[in-house]
Motif scaffolding. Structure first.
Motif, mmCIF file in Angstrom:
data_model
loop_
_atom_site.group_PDB
_atom_site.id
_atom_site.type_symbol
_atom_site.label_atom_id
_atom_site.label_comp_id
_atom_site.label_asym_id
_atom_site.label_seq_id
_atom_site.Cartn_x
_atom_site.Cartn_y
_atom_site.Cartn_z
ATOM 1 N N LEU A 12 -28.149 -40.528 -25.034
ATOM 2 C CA LEU A 12 -28.225 -40.679 -23.578
ATOM 3 C C LEU A 12 -27.440 -41.907 -23.134
ATOM 4 O O LEU A 12 -26.660 -41.847 -22.171
ATOM 5 N N ASP A 13 -27.623 -43.017 -23.821
ATOM 6 C CA ASP A 13 -26.921 -44.255 -23.468
ATOM 7 C C ASP A 13 -25.420 -44.127 -23.696
ATOM 8 O O ASP A 13 -24.615 -44.548 -22.852
ATOM 9 N N ILE A 14 -25.023 -43.544 -24.829
ATOM 10 C CA ILE A 14 -23.607 -43.412 -25.165
ATOM 11 C C ILE A 14 -22.890 -42.519 -24.155
ATOM 12 O O ILE A 14 -21.821 -42.861 -23.644
ATOM 13 N N VAL A 15 -23.475 -41.375 -23.869
ATOM 14 C CA VAL A 15 -22.820 -40.423 -22.976
ATOM 15 C C VAL A 15 -22.819 -40.933 -21.540
ATOM 16 O O VAL A 15 -21.791 -40.875 -20.852
ATOM 17 N N SER A 16 -23.934 -41.450 -21.070
ATOM 18 C CA SER A 16 -23.990 -41.907 -19.670
ATOM 19 C C SER A 16 -23.028 -43.063 -19.416
ATOM 20 O O SER A 16 -22.520 -43.205 -18.300
ATOM 21 N N ALA A 17 -22.738 -43.863 -20.444
ATOM 22 C CA ALA A 17 -21.812 -44.981 -20.284
ATOM 23 C C ALA A 17 -20.367 -44.522 -20.089
ATOM 24 O O ALA A 17 -19.515 -45.313 -19.680
ATOM 25 N N PRO A 59 -19.187 -41.898 -14.359
ATOM 26 C CA PRO A 59 -19.803 -42.498 -13.174
ATOM 27 C C PRO A 59 -21.239 -42.004 -12.983
ATOM 28 O O PRO A 59 -21.602 -40.931 -13.491
ATOM 29 N N ALA A 60 -22.012 -42.745 -12.227
ATOM 30 C CA ALA A 60 -23.426 -42.417 -12.023
ATOM 31 C C ALA A 60 -23.604 -41.022 -11.428
ATOM 32 O O ALA A 60 -24.512 -40.291 -11.822
ATOM 33 N N ARG A 61 -22.732 -40.605 -10.506
ATOM 34 C CA ARG A 61 -22.887 -39.285 -9.890
ATOM 35 C C ARG A 61 -22.685 -38.173 -10.910
ATOM 36 O O ARG A 61 -23.340 -37.137 -10.854
ATOM 37 N N ARG A 62 -21.798 -38.369 -11.881
ATOM 38 C CA ARG A 62 -21.606 -37.355 -12.916
ATOM 39 C C ARG A 62 -22.796 -37.354 -13.865
ATOM 40 O O ARG A 62 -23.202 -36.311 -14.341
ATOM 41 N N TRP A 63 -23.364 -38.533 -14.123
ATOM 42 C CA TRP A 63 -24.543 -38.582 -14.986
ATOM 43 C C TRP A 63 -25.700 -37.837 -14.321
ATOM 44 O O TRP A 63 -26.461 -37.137 -14.988
ATOM 45 N N THR A 64 -25.809 -37.941 -13.007
ATOM 46 C CA THR A 64 -26.836 -37.182 -12.280
ATOM 47 C C THR A 64 -26.615 -35.680 -12.497
ATOM 48 O O THR A 64 -27.573 -34.922 -12.681
ATOM 49 N N HIS A 65 -25.354 -35.258 -12.491
ATOM 50 C CA HIS A 65 -25.035 -33.856 -12.778
ATOM 51 C C HIS A 65 -25.495 -33.487 -14.189
ATOM 52 O O HIS A 65 -26.126 -32.450 -14.388
#
Length: 193
Positions: free
Chosen positions: A9-14, A17-23
């Motif tokens: 989760l940490d590796i991928v979300s980094a 951008p935050a909006r894509r992580w929300t997706h």
């Protein structure tokens, strides 16, 4: 797998951008829900959804380099650059993150294009990418309604929507997507749906 889910989760979300992580979070939630509804492994659905966009925000040149240097599908280089990230994500998930489940890797690899003979997990992750709660495009509510009753009909509607959009915009269509769509039509015809 070299990493725990929380580490992934940490590796991928980094990498986005935050909006894509929300997706991505929406795709995870939707994939797990669809897996429960249609009898797929929810753990595999969770993992494939988590990884599906890990290369999405890499520079296109970097994605192209991975395709060329690692001998991935060279046909992708001749089509919309949006297709590259799925193939690259599957490669990186395997090589760098130690994901060795071919079903998970294929669900990542084909979540954008589809393919002939899609597995249940392929269908779930591909459809979840279309209908996660943050998606808002004409027809998405209809596809969400179909997803409650028939996975294949919903995915077919998703492919039809994408193909119609590409035609409307005068874009070329990746042949694998057309083949995947036609395969779903045949499957539904055989099932009488």
């Amino acid at each position: 797998m070299r990493y725990t889910r929380n580490e992934l989760l940490d590796i991928v979300s980094a990498q986005m951008p935050a909006r894509r992580w929300t997706h991505v979070e929406g795709v995870i939630e939707t994939s797990v829900r669809l897996a429960h509804r249609y009898g797929a492994d929810p753990i595999k659905a969770d993992l494939a959804a988590l990884l599906h966009d890990l290369a999405k925000f890499w520079p296109v040149e970097r994605q192209e380099a991975v395709v060329r240097e690692q001998g991935l599908n060279p046909e992708l280089l001749d089509y919309d650059k949006q297709l590259l990230h799925a193939e690259v994500a599957a490669f990186v998930a395997e090589q760098e993150y130690g994901i060795d489940d071919p079903e998970v890797l294929d669900a990542v690899r084909y979540h954008t294009s589809g393919r002939v003979g899609m597995t249940l997990l392929d269908k779930i992750v591909c459809l979840a990418d279309y209908i996660e709660p943050g998606r808002n495009f004409p027809g998405v509510e209809h596809i969400r309604e179909l997803a409650e009753h028939n996975l294949e009909q919903a995915l077919l509607a998703g492919f039809d929507s994408t193909i119609s959009f590409l035609i409307e915009k005068g874009k070329i269509i990746f042949p694998l997507t057309l083949l995947a769509r036609n395969d779903l039509v045949r499957q539904l015809d055989r099932e009488g749906k």
